[in-house]
Design a protein around this motif. Structure first.
Motif, PDB file in Angstrom:
ATOM      1  N   PRO A  85      85.962  -9.611  89.257  1.00 21.62           N
ATOM      2  CA  PRO A  85      84.575 -10.010  88.983  1.00 21.62           C
ATOM      3  C   PRO A  85      84.044 -10.915  90.093  1.00 21.62           C
ATOM      4  N   PRO A  86      82.782 -10.784  90.466  1.00 23.95           N
ATOM      5  CA  PRO A  86      82.244 -11.563  91.595  1.00 23.95           C
ATOM      6  C   PRO A  86      82.525 -13.064  91.555  1.00 23.95           C
ATOM      7  N   PRO A  87      82.317 -13.760  90.418  1.00 25.81           N
ATOM      8  CA  PRO A  87      82.549 -15.213  90.437  1.00 25.81           C
ATOM      9  C   PRO A  87      84.007 -15.603  90.653  1.00 25.81           C
ATOM     10  N   LEU A  88      84.924 -14.646  90.528  1.00 28.08           N
ATOM     11  CA  LEU A  88      86.351 -14.947  90.681  1.00 28.08           C
ATOM     12  C   LEU A  88      86.907 -14.508  92.030  1.00 28.08           C
ATOM     13  N   ALA A 143      76.949 -11.929  81.834  1.00 27.04           N
ATOM     14  CA  ALA A 143      78.149 -11.182  81.455  1.00 27.04           C
ATOM     15  C   ALA A 143      79.313 -11.587  82.352  1.00 27.04           C
ATOM     16  N   PRO A 144      80.541 -11.486  81.853  1.00 22.23           N
ATOM     17  CA  PRO A 144      81.706 -11.883  82.650  1.00 22.23           C
ATOM     18  C   PRO A 144      82.176 -10.817  83.640  1.00 22.23           C
ATOM     19  N   SER A 145      81.744  -9.582  83.449  1.00 21.20           N
ATOM     20  CA  SER A 145      82.199  -8.496  84.321  1.00 21.20           C
ATOM     21  C   SER A 145      81.183  -7.362  84.277  1.00 21.20           C
ATOM     22  N   TRP A 146      81.284  -6.457  85.249  1.00 24.86           N
ATOM     23  CA  TRP A 146      80.360  -5.318  85.272  1.00 24.86           C
ATOM     24  C   TRP A 146      80.634  -4.338  84.143  1.00 24.86           C
ATOM     25  N   SER A 147      81.863  -4.215  83.720  1.00 26.89           N
ATOM     26  CA  SER A 147      82.134  -3.348  82.572  1.00 26.89           C
ATOM     27  C   SER A 147      81.458  -3.892  81.324  1.00 26.89           C
ATOM     28  N   SER A 148      81.372  -5.214  81.215  1.00 32.23           N
ATOM     29  CA  SER A 148      80.676  -5.825  80.080  1.00 32.23           C
ATOM     30  C   SER A 148      79.185  -5.522  80.125  1.00 32.23           C
ATOM     31  N   VAL A 149      78.589  -5.609  81.312  1.00 32.17           N
ATOM     32  CA  VAL A 149      77.167  -5.283  81.442  1.00 32.17           C
ATOM     33  C   VAL A 149      76.922  -3.839  81.019  1.00 32.17           C
ATOM     34  N   ARG A 150      77.734  -2.939  81.554  1.00 31.63           N
ATOM     35  CA  ARG A 150      77.586  -1.513  81.215  1.00 31.63           C
ATOM     36  C   ARG A 150      77.714  -1.288  79.716  1.00 31.63           C
ATOM     37  N   ASP A 151      78.722  -1.872  79.103  1.00 32.94           N
ATOM     38  CA  ASP A 151      78.960  -1.636  77.677  1.00 32.94           C
ATOM     39  C   ASP A 151      77.872  -2.247  76.806  1.00 32.94           C
ATOM     40  N   GLY A 169      73.892  -0.632  73.033  1.00 33.88           N
ATOM     41  CA  GLY A 169      72.718  -1.168  72.368  1.00 33.88           C
ATOM     42  C   GLY A 169      72.692  -2.659  72.140  1.00 33.88           C
ATOM     43  N   ARG A 170      73.625  -3.406  72.755  1.00 36.07           N
ATOM     44  CA  ARG A 170      73.603  -4.863  72.606  1.00 36.07           C
ATOM     45  C   ARG A 170      72.401  -5.457  73.329  1.00 36.07           C
ATOM     46  N   VAL A 171      71.986  -4.812  74.418  1.00 37.92           N
ATOM     47  CA  VAL A 171      70.812  -5.249  75.169  1.00 37.92           C
ATOM     48  C   VAL A 171      69.898  -4.047  75.399  1.00 37.92           C
ATOM     49  N   ASP A 172      68.660  -4.344  75.768  1.00 40.42           N
ATOM     50  CA  ASP A 172      67.679  -3.285  76.001  1.00 40.42           C
ATOM     51  C   ASP A 172      67.665  -2.808  77.447  1.00 40.42           C
ATOM     52  N   ALA A 173      68.025  -3.695  78.364  1.00 42.15           N
ATOM     53  CA  ALA A 173      67.991  -3.373  79.791  1.00 42.15           C
ATOM     54  C   ALA A 173      69.071  -4.183  80.489  1.00 42.15           C
ATOM     55  N   ALA A 174      69.344  -3.822  81.747  1.00 41.67           N
ATOM     56  CA  ALA A 174      70.414  -4.522  82.465  1.00 41.67           C
ATOM     57  C   ALA A 174      70.203  -4.478  83.966  1.00 41.67           C
ATOM     58  N   HIS A 175      70.667  -5.520  84.590  1.00 42.83           N
ATOM     59  CA  HIS A 175      70.882  -5.635  86.037  1.00 42.83           C
ATOM     60  C   HIS A 175      72.207  -4.924  86.279  1.00 42.83           C
ATOM     61  N   VAL A 190      56.957  -9.724  72.780  1.00 37.39           N
ATOM     62  CA  VAL A 190      58.142  -9.008  72.319  1.00 37.39           C
ATOM     63  C   VAL A 190      59.348  -9.508  73.108  1.00 37.39           C
ATOM     64  N   SER A 191      60.435  -9.794  72.410  1.00 39.40           N
ATOM     65  CA  SER A 191      61.651 -10.259  73.080  1.00 39.40           C
ATOM     66  C   SER A 191      62.540  -9.069  73.435  1.00 39.40           C
ATOM     67  N   LEU A 192      62.977  -9.038  74.687  1.00 34.47           N
ATOM     68  CA  LEU A 192      63.901  -8.004  75.150  1.00 34.47           C
ATOM     69  C   LEU A 192      65.187  -8.666  75.625  1.00 34.47           C
ATOM     70  N   ALA A 193      66.315  -8.162  75.165  1.00 35.93           N
ATOM     71  CA  ALA A 193      67.612  -8.663  75.618  1.00 35.93           C
ATOM     72  C   ALA A 193      67.997  -7.940  76.907  1.00 35.93           C
ATOM     73  N   VAL A 194      68.374  -8.716  77.927  1.00 32.78           N
ATOM     74  CA  VAL A 194      68.695  -8.147  79.234  1.00 32.78           C
ATOM     75  C   VAL A 194      70.005  -8.759  79.733  1.00 32.78           C
ATOM     76  N   ALA A 195      70.970  -7.918  80.081  1.00 34.35           N
ATOM     77  CA  ALA A 195      72.259  -8.384  80.606  1.00 34.35           C
ATOM     78  C   ALA A 195      72.212  -8.469  82.128  1.00 34.35           C
ATOM     79  N   TYR A 196      72.942  -9.440  82.661  1.00 30.80           N
ATOM     80  CA  TYR A 196      72.996  -9.577  84.113  1.00 30.80           C
ATOM     81  C   TYR A 196      74.302 -10.241  84.514  1.00 30.80           C
ATOM     82  N   MET A 197      74.657 -10.067  85.772  1.00 34.10           N
ATOM     83  CA  MET A 197      75.765 -10.805  86.373  1.00 34.10           C
ATOM     84  C   MET A 197      75.194 -11.941  87.203  1.00 34.10           C
ATOM     85  N   PRO A 198      75.852 -13.099  87.262  1.00 33.64           N
ATOM     86  CA  PRO A 198      75.335 -14.229  88.024  1.00 33.64           C
ATOM     87  C   PRO A 198      75.452 -13.997  89.529  1.00 33.64           C
TER      88      PRO A 198
END
Length: 389
Positions: free
Chosen positions: A164-167, A40-48, A53-59, A4-12
């Motif tokens: 954002p961390p990378p910036l 994701a480009p930012s933590w607000s993006s991960v949260r949203d 429902g864009r992803v199933d789980a997140a860092h 089963v494929s699960l979509a998971v968001a994360y920050m680098p």
């Protein structure tokens, strides 16, 4: 077992390692899963992405689901933190101009004494300072507030700016911020690009702070308990692999890949080893347990840690602390953790909350196998937090 494929968001970030390792090392596959890891480009993006429902789980930053449970922020979806992905792992750094002022005043950058660092910062802050943090509801923010309140920095005018961390290194180079608190490797990037110096590891303020969590929508956890358990087992196995010293080189090379952190493996290794370069002159400091993925029940979602976060946020935002603690206790899901990892070999504590800040030395506690040793969790000023009071 059908995959089963699960979509998971994360920050680098280095502390996204358990998710990356779970996918790349076949640990997710062994649980019948394929993780579609989405940066994701930012933590607000991960949260949203998670909330809508864009992803199933997140860092995710550990305070985010707590803040959402308190009704703070623009998104109201109920989230559950089903495990902690990492403890510690942040650094506080300053720009070169601020570093020069600290050195001119005789500060030695010992990298351990948060009280002395706070006094030194306050002595040279002048009209104030601007500090970059990755998100308003983050352990970075909580550590900074705690540090400021308990040191001479309480008298310094400080402005917090979200970066954002990378910036973070770019913001420092552009003069947009004077200092920062960020997860690795982005503090080390500021050193290697010649724009910053590292002042303290986050654990010098609160040792064993829950940095990132594996978060899911609460309704998804209820409707997909078997998928969630499989995901949690894969991620826990990844954390166990990461905790082995012989895994470090392979882990650093994996995380450094262009599709993940896109930095040199040497930068990643600094965080994994705790052997940090703190200045452009090459000064180095060794930090034991700089980032933890397994040792000392690092992944256990202690309800007391969620309550500490809630208590701090409530005091700062004018909410009732007792009600906030009650709400937060239901966010860190030790019940789901116990159920998912019951047969995994994870040694779990007998209790689901404890007095935070009371452990000064590695301490054996009651657990399933009787072999669990909790690591020191003290606050730098010696305070403790008793969730029962």
């Amino acid at each position: 077992m059908k995959t089963v494929s699960l979509a998971v968001a994360y920050m680098p970030l280095v502390d996204a390692a358990p998710l990356i390792v779970a996918q790349e090392m076949g640990l997710a596959e062994s649980e019948g899963l394929s993780l579609d890891l989405i940066p994701a480009p930012s933590w607000s993006s991960v949260r949203d992405m998670l909330a809508f429902g864009r992803v199933d789980a997140a860092h995710l930053l550990s305070p985010v689901p707590v803040a959402m449970a308190l009704g703070l922020g623009s998104v109201k979806t109920a989230l559950s933190a089903v495990s902690v992905l990492s403890a510690n792992g942040n650094v506080i750094g300053v720009g070169r101009a601020f570093e020069d002022r600290l050195r001119a005043a005789g500060y030695g950058f010992d990298f351990t004494d948060a009280a002395a660092a706070g006094q030194a910062m306050a002595d040279v802050a002048g009209d104030g300072l601007t500090i970059g943090v990755p998100f308003p509801f983050s352990m970075h923010m909580e550590l900074l507030h705690y540090w400021f309140e308990a040191t001479a920095l309480a008298n310094v005018k400080a402005q917090i700016r979200t970066v954002p961390p990378p910036l973070m290194a770019q913001a420092l180079a552009a003069g947009e911020i004077d200092a920062f608190c960020v997860g690795e490797p982005w503090g080390s990037v500021s050193v290697d690009t010649g724009v910053g110096a590292l002042l303290l590891p986050g654990q010098a303020i609160w040792n064993f702070a829950p940095e990132k969590v594996l978060a899911v929508r609460t309704d998804w956890a209820e409707t997909e308990p078997h998928l969630l358990s499989r995901l949690m087992r894969a991620v826990w196995k990844a954390g166990r692999w990461l905790s082995q010293p012989e895994s470090r080189t392979a882990a650093a090379e994996l995380l450094a890949r262009k599709e993940y952190l896109d930095v040199s493996s040497e930068l990643v290794d600094r965080a994994l080893s705790g052997h940090l370069t703190i200045s452009t002159s090459g000064e180095q400091r060794q930090v034991s347990g700089f980032v933890e993925f397994n040792r000392g029940a690092a992944t256990f979602p202690w309800r007391s840690k969620a309550k500490w976060i809630a208590h701090r946020i409530a005091e700062r935002t004018g909410l009732d602390p007792a009600a906030a603690c009650d709400a937060a206790g239901a966010v860190f899901r030790s019940d789901l953790y116990r159920a998912a990892l019951a047969d995994s070999g994870a040694d779990m504590p007998g209790a689901s909350e404890k007095v935070e800040g009371a452990i000064r030395h590695p301490t054996a506690v009651a657990s399933g196998s009787g072999t669990l040793i909790l690591q020191p969790d003290q606050f730098f000023d010696g305070r403790i937090f008793d969730p029962s009071k």
